[in-house]
Write a protein that holds these residues in place. Structure first.
Motif, PDB file in Angstrom:
ATOM      1  N   GLU A 154       0.815  -1.222   0.000  1.00 15.19           N
ATOM      2  CA  GLU A 154       0.000   0.000   0.000  1.00 15.19           C
ATOM      3  C   GLU A 154       0.845   1.267   0.000  1.00 15.19           C
ATOM      4  OE1 GLU A 154      -3.279   0.242   2.742  1.00 15.19           O
ATOM      5  OE2 GLU A 154      -3.528  -1.934   2.767  1.00 15.19           O
ATOM      6  N   VAL A 155       2.047   1.184   0.529  1.00 13.02           N
ATOM      7  CA  VAL A 155       2.903   2.353   0.619  1.00 13.02           C
ATOM      8  C   VAL A 155       3.232   2.923  -0.764  1.00 13.02           C
ATOM      9  CG1 VAL A 155       5.063   1.041   0.590  1.00 13.02           C
ATOM     10  CG2 VAL A 155       4.976   3.263   1.728  1.00 13.02           C
ATOM     11  N   THR A 156       3.190   2.094  -1.781  1.00 17.42           N
ATOM     12  CA  THR A 156       3.535   2.558  -3.133  1.00 17.42           C
ATOM     13  C   THR A 156       2.464   3.481  -3.718  1.00 17.42           C
ATOM     14  OG1 THR A 156       2.518   0.609  -4.168  1.00 17.42           O
ATOM     15  CG2 THR A 156       4.846   0.450  -3.587  1.00 17.42           C
ATOM     16  N   ASN A 157       1.283   3.549  -3.071  1.00 21.08           N
ATOM     17  CA  ASN A 157       0.205   4.409  -3.555  1.00 21.08           C
ATOM     18  C   ASN A 157       0.301   5.835  -3.009  1.00 21.08           C
ATOM     19  OD1 ASN A 157      -0.994   2.245  -4.977  1.00 21.08           O
ATOM     20  ND2 ASN A 157      -2.035   1.551  -3.097  1.00 21.08           N
ATOM     21  N   LEU A 158       1.241   6.072  -2.106  1.00 23.14           N
ATOM     22  CA  LEU A 158       1.379   7.408  -1.515  1.00 23.14           C
ATOM     23  C   LEU A 158       1.934   8.403  -2.522  1.00 23.14           C
ATOM     24  CD1 LEU A 158       2.925   6.450   1.959  1.00 23.14           C
ATOM     25  CD2 LEU A 158       0.537   7.014   1.466  1.00 23.14           C
ATOM     26  N   ASN A 159       1.528   9.647  -2.357  1.00 23.17           N
ATOM     27  CA  ASN A 159       2.073  10.707  -3.203  1.00 23.17           C
ATOM     28  C   ASN A 159       3.568  10.860  -2.934  1.00 23.17           C
ATOM     29  OD1 ASN A 159      -0.449  11.323  -4.304  1.00 23.17           O
ATOM     30  ND2 ASN A 159      -0.941  12.770  -2.649  1.00 23.17           N
ATOM     31  N   ASP A 160       4.308  11.121  -3.987  1.00 18.25           N
ATOM     32  CA  ASP A 160       5.762  11.307  -3.876  1.00 18.25           C
ATOM     33  C   ASP A 160       6.448  10.110  -3.223  1.00 18.25           C
ATOM     34  OD1 ASP A 160       5.506  13.873  -4.980  1.00 18.25           O
ATOM     35  OD2 ASP A 160       5.083  14.740  -3.004  1.00 18.25           O
ATOM     36  N   TYR A 161       5.870   8.955  -3.440  1.00 21.63           N
ATOM     37  CA  TYR A 161       6.421   7.730  -2.844  1.00 21.63           C
ATOM     38  C   TYR A 161       7.897   7.528  -3.209  1.00 21.63           C
ATOM     39  CZ  TYR A 161       7.640   2.742  -3.365  1.00 21.63           C
ATOM     40  OH  TYR A 161       8.303   1.546  -3.393  1.00 21.63           O
ATOM     41  N   ARG A 162       8.206   7.630  -4.466  1.00 23.05           N
ATOM     42  CA  ARG A 162       9.565   7.331  -4.907  1.00 23.05           C
ATOM     43  C   ARG A 162      10.555   8.385  -4.390  1.00 23.05           C
ATOM     44  NH1 ARG A 162      10.647   3.499  -8.372  1.00 23.05           N
ATOM     45  NH2 ARG A 162      12.500   4.571  -9.152  1.00 23.05           N
ATOM     46  N   ASP A 163      10.204   9.656  -4.522  1.00 24.54           N
ATOM     47  CA  ASP A 163      11.097  10.705  -4.026  1.00 24.54           C
ATOM     48  C   ASP A 163      11.322  10.575  -2.529  1.00 24.54           C
ATOM     49  OD1 ASP A 163      11.381  11.760  -6.545  1.00 24.54           O
ATOM     50  OD2 ASP A 163       9.800  13.262  -6.290  1.00 24.54           O
ATOM     51  N   SER A 164      10.273  10.269  -1.821  1.00 21.37           N
ATOM     52  CA  SER A 164      10.381  10.135  -0.367  1.00 21.37           C
ATOM     53  C   SER A 164      11.283   8.958   0.018  1.00 21.37           C
ATOM     54  CB  SER A 164       8.994   9.932   0.251  1.00 21.37           C
ATOM     55  OG  SER A 164       8.167  11.048   0.002  1.00 21.37           O
ATOM     56  N   MET A 165      11.186   7.875  -0.733  1.00 23.55           N
ATOM     57  CA  MET A 165      11.995   6.696  -0.416  1.00 23.55           C
ATOM     58  C   MET A 165      13.472   6.943  -0.704  1.00 23.55           C
ATOM     59  SD  MET A 165      10.242   4.380   1.013  1.00 23.55           S
ATOM     60  CE  MET A 165      11.563   3.185   0.962  1.00 23.55           C
ATOM     61  N   PHE A 166      13.784   7.591  -1.821  1.00 29.03           N
ATOM     62  CA  PHE A 166      15.184   7.868  -2.134  1.00 29.03           C
ATOM     63  C   PHE A 166      15.776   8.891  -1.153  1.00 29.03           C
ATOM     64  CE2 PHE A 166      14.280   6.098  -6.446  1.00 29.03           C
ATOM     65  CZ  PHE A 166      15.308   5.176  -6.477  1.00 29.03           C
ATOM     66  N   THR A 167      14.907   9.755  -0.623  1.00 29.85           N
ATOM     67  CA  THR A 167      15.374  10.703   0.386  1.00 29.85           C
ATOM     68  C   THR A 167      15.626   9.992   1.720  1.00 29.85           C
ATOM     69  OG1 THR A 167      14.119  12.506  -0.632  1.00 29.85           O
ATOM     70  CG2 THR A 167      14.810  12.803   1.647  1.00 29.85           C
ATOM     71  N   LEU A 168      14.725   9.070   2.040  1.00 34.43           N
ATOM     72  CA  LEU A 168      14.866   8.321   3.291  1.00 34.43           C
ATOM     73  C   LEU A 168      16.069   7.391   3.262  1.00 34.43           C
ATOM     74  CD1 LEU A 168      13.602   7.439   6.047  1.00 34.43           C
ATOM     75  CD2 LEU A 168      12.358   5.678   4.741  1.00 34.43           C
ATOM     76  N   LEU A 169      16.296   6.780   2.118  1.00 37.73           N
ATOM     77  CA  LEU A 169      17.372   5.785   1.983  1.00 37.73           C
ATOM     78  C   LEU A 169      18.361   6.237   0.900  1.00 37.73           C
ATOM     79  CD1 LEU A 169      15.103   2.596   2.003  1.00 37.73           C
ATOM     80  CD2 LEU A 169      16.278   3.621   3.955  1.00 37.73           C
ATOM     81  N   PRO A 170      19.255   7.155   1.220  1.00 37.68           N
ATOM     82  CA  PRO A 170      20.190   7.683   0.216  1.00 37.68           C
ATOM     83  C   PRO A 170      21.161   6.631  -0.327  1.00 37.68           C
ATOM     84  CG  PRO A 170      20.785   8.436   2.423  1.00 37.68           C
ATOM     85  CD  PRO A 170      19.451   7.780   2.546  1.00 37.68           C
ATOM     86  N   GLN A 171      21.368   5.548   0.417  1.00 38.77           N
ATOM     87  CA  GLN A 171      22.272   4.478  -0.056  1.00 38.77           C
ATOM     88  C   GLN A 171      21.622   3.634  -1.155  1.00 38.77           C
ATOM     89  OE1 GLN A 171      20.340   4.312   2.585  1.00 38.77           O
ATOM     90  NE2 GLN A 171      20.263   2.278   3.548  1.00 38.77           N
ATOM     91  N   LEU A 172      20.301   3.815  -1.341  1.00 38.49           N
ATOM     92  CA  LEU A 172      19.558   2.999  -2.288  1.00 38.49           C
ATOM     93  C   LEU A 172      19.870   3.397  -3.739  1.00 38.49           C
ATOM     94  CD1 LEU A 172      17.490   0.735  -1.701  1.00 38.49           C
ATOM     95  CD2 LEU A 172      15.678   2.417  -2.159  1.00 38.49           C
ATOM     96  N   THR A 173      20.079   2.400  -4.585  1.00 38.24           N
ATOM     97  CA  THR A 173      20.294   2.640  -6.018  1.00 38.24           C
ATOM     98  C   THR A 173      19.035   2.350  -6.820  1.00 38.24           C
ATOM     99  OG1 THR A 173      22.625   2.016  -5.798  1.00 38.24           O
ATOM    100  CG2 THR A 173      21.723   2.052  -8.024  1.00 38.24           C
ATOM    101  N   TYR A 174      18.347   1.260  -6.478  1.00 37.60           N
ATOM    102  CA  TYR A 174      17.150   0.869  -7.225  1.00 37.60           C
ATOM    103  C   TYR A 174      15.966   0.661  -6.284  1.00 37.60           C
ATOM    104  CZ  TYR A 174      20.526   0.004 -10.917  1.00 37.60           C
ATOM    105  OH  TYR A 174      21.532   0.155 -11.836  1.00 37.60           O
ATOM    106  N   LEU A 175      14.836   1.227  -6.672  1.00 38.56           N
ATOM    107  CA  LEU A 175      13.578   1.049  -5.948  1.00 38.56           C
ATOM    108  C   LEU A 175      12.566   0.457  -6.932  1.00 38.56           C
ATOM    109  CD1 LEU A 175      11.765   1.464  -3.445  1.00 38.56           C
ATOM    110  CD2 LEU A 175      11.254   3.771  -4.333  1.00 38.56           C
TER     111      LEU A 175
END
Length: 259
Positions: A124-145
């Motif tokens: 369900e979290v993938t339905n949130l607005n700005d989901y991808r931007d928020s995740m890359f901000t939360l996890l800066p070490q992440l390369t692929y989401l």
């Protein structure tokens, strides 16, 4: 099949310390307990537990070499803080199809400093607005989401599939060495076969030469026999033409007087 029994089957006469990859998909996990799975799997690098009815990972043992963890299609809704302590080397985590509803639930993943790929499909979290931007901000070490980087570039197959395909490099090398040995044995067998074929050809040639020699000998014998027959004939003729005796001459004179 329960998880403990499945693990015993997957061991295949190996010790837990020898196992680098373990697939336990679709088996039963009673009360989210990892029965049969322990820190004794000290070399484990890939663990797949898809659809095993997990609601929590709090009982996951410490697996310090684990790099890829597949947990899709379970019922996990939180409690991810244990991952940083239990799986510090984790680079790929798949939580697709779980009950994760908000980004705060994923905040403990910040402590997984080696995490490069995270999958949250059908959460369900993938339905949130700005989901991808928020995740890359939360996890800066992440390369692929979810299989794409921050610029929406798709991950190479090796990264999408994770490191599971390359975890057993040593085993693959052993297989390659075995294949090379088999190929060498086949080549040796081919060489031996060629040598045997050559030996057979040599033997055939020798047999042919022996037959030719036998034929020549037979011809010589025939010629000798013919020569002997001719000699006997000559001797017979000479015998018939031997010199006249005095008796023969007397008989001829008597014949003339009578006339």
């Amino acid at each position: 099949m329960d998880m403990k029994k499945r693990i015993n089957l997957e061991l295949r006469n190996r010790t837990p310390a020898d196992v680098k990859e373990l697939v336990l998909d679709n088996c039963r996990s009673n009360d989210s307990k990892f029965e049969g799975l322990s820190a004794a799997f000290e070399s484990l690098e890939f663990l797949s537990m898809i659809n095993v009815m997990l609601t929590s990972v709090s009982n996951l043992p410490r697996l310090i070499k684990l790099r890829k963890l597949e947990l899709s299609d379970n019922r996990i809704s939180g409690g991810l803080d244990v991952l940083a302590e239990r799986t510090p080397s984790l680079t790929h985590l798949n939580l697709s199809g779980n009950k994760i509803k908000d980004i705060n639930t994923l905040e403990p993943l910040k402590k997984l400093l080696n995490l490069r790929s995270l999958d949250l499909f059908n959460c369900e979290v993938t339905n949130l607005n700005d989901y991808r931007d928020s995740m890359f901000t939360l996890l800066p070490q992440l390369t692929y989401l979810d299989g794409y980087d921050q610029d929406d570039q798709e991950a190479p197959d090796s990264d999408v599939e994770g490191d599971g395909d390359g975890l057993d490099d040593e085993e693959e090398e052993d297989d390659d060495e075995e294949n090379e040995e088999v190929e060498e044995e086949d080549e040796d067998d081919d060489e031996e076969g060629e040598l045997d074929a050559l030996d057979e050809e040599d033997e055939d040639e020798l047999d042919g030469e022996d037959e030719d020699e036998d034929e020549d000998d037979s011809e010589d014998e025939d010629e000798d026999e013919e020569a002997e027959d001719e000699e006997e004939s000559k001797q017979a003729v000479q015998g018939q033409k031997r010199k006249r005796t005095p008796e023969d001459d007397g008989e001829e004179e008597d014949t003339e007087d009578d006339e």
